[in-house]
Design a protein around this motif. Structure first.
Motif, PDB file in Angstrom:
ATOM      1  N   LEU A  36       0.502 -14.840  47.328  1.00 19.25           N
ATOM      2  CA  LEU A  36      -0.846 -15.780  46.665  1.00 19.25           C
ATOM      3  C   LEU A  36      -1.078 -14.821  45.323  1.00 19.25           C
ATOM      4  O   LEU A  36      -1.164 -13.281  45.193  1.00 19.25           O
ATOM      5  CB  LEU A  36      -1.097 -16.304  47.757  1.00 19.25           C
ATOM      6  CG  LEU A  36      -0.545 -17.430  48.395  1.00 19.25           C
ATOM      7  CD1 LEU A  36      -2.122 -17.870  49.433  1.00 19.25           C
ATOM      8  CD2 LEU A  36      -0.685 -18.089  47.356  1.00 19.25           C
ATOM      9  N   HIS A  37      -1.134 -15.223  44.618  1.00 18.36           N
ATOM     10  CA  HIS A  37      -1.551 -14.969  43.019  1.00 18.36           C
ATOM     11  C   HIS A  37      -3.227 -15.490  43.590  1.00 18.36           C
ATOM     12  O   HIS A  37      -3.450 -16.186  42.914  1.00 18.36           O
ATOM     13  CB  HIS A  37      -1.240 -14.918  41.760  1.00 18.36           C
ATOM     14  CG  HIS A  37       0.413 -15.010  41.958  1.00 18.36           C
ATOM     15  ND1 HIS A  37       0.441 -13.352  41.765  1.00 18.36           N
ATOM     16  CD2 HIS A  37       1.736 -15.416  41.837  1.00 18.36           C
ATOM     17  CE1 HIS A  37       1.959 -13.332  41.597  1.00 18.36           C
ATOM     18  NE2 HIS A  37       2.240 -13.888  41.998  1.00 18.36           N
ATOM     19  N   LEU A  38      -4.107 -14.314  44.561  1.00 19.51           N
ATOM     20  CA  LEU A  38      -5.692 -14.892  43.956  1.00 19.51           C
ATOM     21  C   LEU A  38      -6.363 -14.671  42.738  1.00 19.51           C
ATOM     22  O   LEU A  38      -7.504 -15.140  42.994  1.00 19.51           O
ATOM     23  CB  LEU A  38      -5.920 -14.232  45.144  1.00 19.51           C
ATOM     24  CG  LEU A  38      -4.774 -14.506  46.864  1.00 19.51           C
ATOM     25  CD1 LEU A  38      -6.177 -13.711  47.676  1.00 19.51           C
ATOM     26  CD2 LEU A  38      -6.014 -16.211  46.754  1.00 19.51           C
ATOM     27  N   GLY A  39      -5.846 -13.910  41.831  1.00 25.32           N
ATOM     28  CA  GLY A  39      -6.505 -13.200  40.694  1.00 25.32           C
ATOM     29  C   GLY A  39      -6.936 -14.633  39.437  1.00 25.32           C
ATOM     30  O   GLY A  39      -7.630 -14.545  39.006  1.00 25.32           O
ATOM     31  N   HIS A  40      -6.169 -15.823  39.967  1.00 25.46           N
ATOM     32  CA  HIS A  40      -5.976 -17.140  39.627  1.00 25.46           C
ATOM     33  C   HIS A  40      -7.374 -17.518  39.686  1.00 25.46           C
ATOM     34  O   HIS A  40      -8.075 -18.470  38.795  1.00 25.46           O
ATOM     35  CB  HIS A  40      -4.811 -18.298  39.195  1.00 25.46           C
ATOM     36  CG  HIS A  40      -3.692 -17.433  38.860  1.00 25.46           C
ATOM     37  ND1 HIS A  40      -3.840 -17.806  37.432  1.00 25.46           N
ATOM     38  CD2 HIS A  40      -2.878 -17.053  39.638  1.00 25.46           C
ATOM     39  CE1 HIS A  40      -2.398 -17.336  37.352  1.00 25.46           C
ATOM     40  NE2 HIS A  40      -2.346 -17.228  37.976  1.00 25.46           N
ATOM     41  N   MET A  41      -8.097 -17.349  41.465  1.00 23.49           N
ATOM     42  CA  MET A  41      -9.443 -18.291  41.843  1.00 23.49           C
ATOM     43  C   MET A  41     -10.942 -17.735  41.176  1.00 23.49           C
ATOM     44  O   MET A  41     -11.374 -16.990  41.399  1.00 23.49           O
ATOM     45  CB  MET A  41      -9.357 -18.112  42.983  1.00 23.49           C
ATOM     46  CG  MET A  41      -8.496 -18.552  44.044  1.00 23.49           C
ATOM     47  SD  MET A  41      -8.613 -18.311  45.817  1.00 23.49           S
ATOM     48  CE  MET A  41      -9.963 -19.181  46.322  1.00 23.49           C
ATOM     49  N   HIS A  42     -10.781 -17.830  39.872  1.00 26.98           N
ATOM     50  CA  HIS A  42     -11.353 -17.780  39.075  1.00 26.98           C
ATOM     51  C   HIS A  42     -13.596 -18.273  39.389  1.00 26.98           C
ATOM     52  O   HIS A  42     -14.213 -18.229  38.886  1.00 26.98           O
ATOM     53  CB  HIS A  42     -12.050 -18.134  37.506  1.00 26.98           C
ATOM     54  CG  HIS A  42     -11.125 -18.941  37.354  1.00 26.98           C
ATOM     55  ND1 HIS A  42     -11.867 -20.221  36.694  1.00 26.98           N
ATOM     56  CD2 HIS A  42     -10.240 -19.832  36.788  1.00 26.98           C
ATOM     57  CE1 HIS A  42     -11.216 -21.628  36.670  1.00 26.98           C
ATOM     58  NE2 HIS A  42      -9.940 -21.765  36.744  1.00 26.98           N
ATOM     59  N   SER A  43     -13.082 -19.386  39.458  1.00 25.49           N
ATOM     60  CA  SER A  43     -13.963 -20.304  40.414  1.00 25.49           C
ATOM     61  C   SER A  43     -14.014 -20.206  42.407  1.00 25.49           C
ATOM     62  O   SER A  43     -13.418 -21.821  42.541  1.00 25.49           O
ATOM     63  CB  SER A  43     -14.527 -21.677  39.919  1.00 25.49           C
ATOM     64  OG  SER A  43     -14.498 -21.912  38.133  1.00 25.49           O
ATOM     65  N   PRO A  44     -14.668 -19.613  42.313  1.00 25.15           N
ATOM     66  CA  PRO A  44     -13.583 -19.379  43.974  1.00 25.15           C
ATOM     67  C   PRO A  44     -14.978 -20.285  44.683  1.00 25.15           C
ATOM     68  O   PRO A  44     -14.948 -20.309  46.834  1.00 25.15           O
ATOM     69  CB  PRO A  44     -14.412 -17.604  44.810  1.00 25.15           C
ATOM     70  CG  PRO A  44     -15.124 -17.510  43.905  1.00 25.15           C
ATOM     71  CD  PRO A  44     -15.171 -18.118  42.712  1.00 25.15           C
ATOM     72  N   ALA A  45     -16.178 -20.601  44.598  1.00 24.12           N
ATOM     73  CA  ALA A  45     -17.124 -21.949  45.258  1.00 24.12           C
ATOM     74  C   ALA A  45     -16.879 -22.448  44.868  1.00 24.12           C
ATOM     75  O   ALA A  45     -17.689 -24.292  46.141  1.00 24.12           O
ATOM     76  CB  ALA A  45     -18.635 -21.403  44.419  1.00 24.12           C
ATOM     77  N   ARG A  46     -15.445 -23.537  44.121  1.00 25.23           N
ATOM     78  CA  ARG A  46     -15.459 -24.472  44.306  1.00 25.23           C
ATOM     79  C   ARG A  46     -13.711 -24.882  44.340  1.00 25.23           C
ATOM     80  O   ARG A  46     -12.993 -24.073  44.662  1.00 25.23           O
ATOM     81  CB  ARG A  46     -14.872 -25.053  43.035  1.00 25.23           C
ATOM     82  CG  ARG A  46     -16.550 -25.017  42.136  1.00 25.23           C
ATOM     83  CD  ARG A  46     -16.293 -25.070  40.650  1.00 25.23           C
ATOM     84  NE  ARG A  46     -15.247 -26.781  40.344  1.00 25.23           N
ATOM     85  CZ  ARG A  46     -15.331 -26.486  39.281  1.00 25.23           C
ATOM     86  NH1 ARG A  46     -15.230 -25.499  38.049  1.00 25.23           N
ATOM     87  NH2 ARG A  46     -14.510 -27.359  38.629  1.00 25.23           N
ATOM     88  N   TYR A  47     -13.900 -25.832  45.186  1.00 20.37           N
ATOM     89  CA  TYR A  47     -12.402 -26.320  46.252  1.00 20.37           C
ATOM     90  C   TYR A  47     -11.778 -26.640  45.103  1.00 20.37           C
ATOM     91  O   TYR A  47     -11.381 -28.346  45.114  1.00 20.37           O
ATOM     92  CB  TYR A  47     -12.617 -26.760  47.679  1.00 20.37           C
ATOM     93  CG  TYR A  47     -11.644 -26.673  48.374  1.00 20.37           C
ATOM     94  CD1 TYR A  47     -10.528 -25.957  48.151  1.00 20.37           C
ATOM     95  CD2 TYR A  47     -11.476 -27.622  49.628  1.00 20.37           C
ATOM     96  CE1 TYR A  47      -9.508 -26.149  48.655  1.00 20.37           C
ATOM     97  CE2 TYR A  47      -9.787 -27.903  50.087  1.00 20.37           C
ATOM     98  CZ  TYR A  47      -9.203 -26.688  50.279  1.00 20.37           C
ATOM     99  OH  TYR A  47      -7.877 -26.562  51.540  1.00 20.37           O
ATOM    100  N   ILE A  48     -10.712 -25.823  44.239  1.00 19.07           N
ATOM    101  CA  ILE A  48      -9.746 -26.252  43.468  1.00 19.07           C
ATOM    102  C   ILE A  48      -8.433 -25.589  43.644  1.00 19.07           C
ATOM    103  O   ILE A  48      -8.244 -25.267  44.554  1.00 19.07           O
ATOM    104  CB  ILE A  48     -10.711 -26.446  41.843  1.00 19.07           C
ATOM    105  CG1 ILE A  48     -10.746 -25.192  41.371  1.00 19.07           C
ATOM    106  CG2 ILE A  48     -11.492 -27.445  41.318  1.00 19.07           C
ATOM    107  CD1 ILE A  48     -11.412 -24.721  40.001  1.00 19.07           C
TER     108      ILE A  48
END
Length: 194
Positions: free
Chosen positions: A151-163
């Protein structure tokens, strides 16, 4: 032994083996790779929804009793199987509780499965993270590895939003800059050794 008896015996063995192969053989359950995921961080939990496409290569129906997503490099290395969703994209739709389900022989089953990791006390690093998708099959207590995924978690630039995020190794320059800062800003009191 006459040639007729030998031929009849071989024909019977071939027929029995063919019948077993076509109608009674237990096959392997295989999983596809994860090309996209949805996720967010909240209240000491990382929630990840991934598409789980499973293929039963055998003739007999297999039952998926339970799924789990594990990450051995995190303090809490087991992601709990929470729900099934109608789509990968998080919406206000009703999710269904995770329950056992069957995969008929030589068929596929596609589910959008939500897993939750408890990271209270230590924030995981938003980087390529090796995980293993495992299942308990056919009333067994043994966990079977279905697939190793990253899982490339580096893409989660908006971690507070479920997107939804893409799951490829190439990060956008903005992701490389924004993601670690966004994760630390969201949880400033948690230990993060990165």
């Amino acid at each position: 032994m006459t040639p007729a008896v030998i031929i009849a015996t071989l024909a019977l063995l071939f027929t029995g083996t063919s019948f077993w192969w076509l109608h009674a053989r237990t096959g392997r359950v295989r999983a596809s790779d994860v090309t996209a995921y949805a996720g967010y961080l909240k209240n000491g939990h990382l929630t990840v929804r991934i598409p789980v496409l499973l293929y039963n290569s055998g003739a007999r129906t297999r039952v998926v009793e339970e799924l789990r997503l594990t990450c051995l490099t995190w303090a809490t290395h087991e992601g709990n199987w929470q729900t099934f969703a109608a789509t990968l994209k998080p919406t206000e739709d009703e999710s269904d509780f995770a329950t056992p389900y069957a995969i008929d022989g030589r068929k596929t089953s596609s589910k959008f499965v939500t897993f939750t990791f408890d990271y209270s006390g230590h924030l995981p690093e938003p980087k390529p993270t090796a995980m293993t998708l495992e299942a308990r099959l056919d009333d067994s207590s043994t966990w079977h590895t279905l697939r190793h995924i990253t899982l490339h978690l580096g893409h989660m630039h908006s971690p507070a939003r479920y997107i939804t995020y893409r799951n490829n190794p190439d990060l956008c320059p903005s992701d490389e800059e924004q993601t670690p800062a966004a994760w630390k800003t969201l949880h400033p009191n948690l230990e993060a050794d990165w």
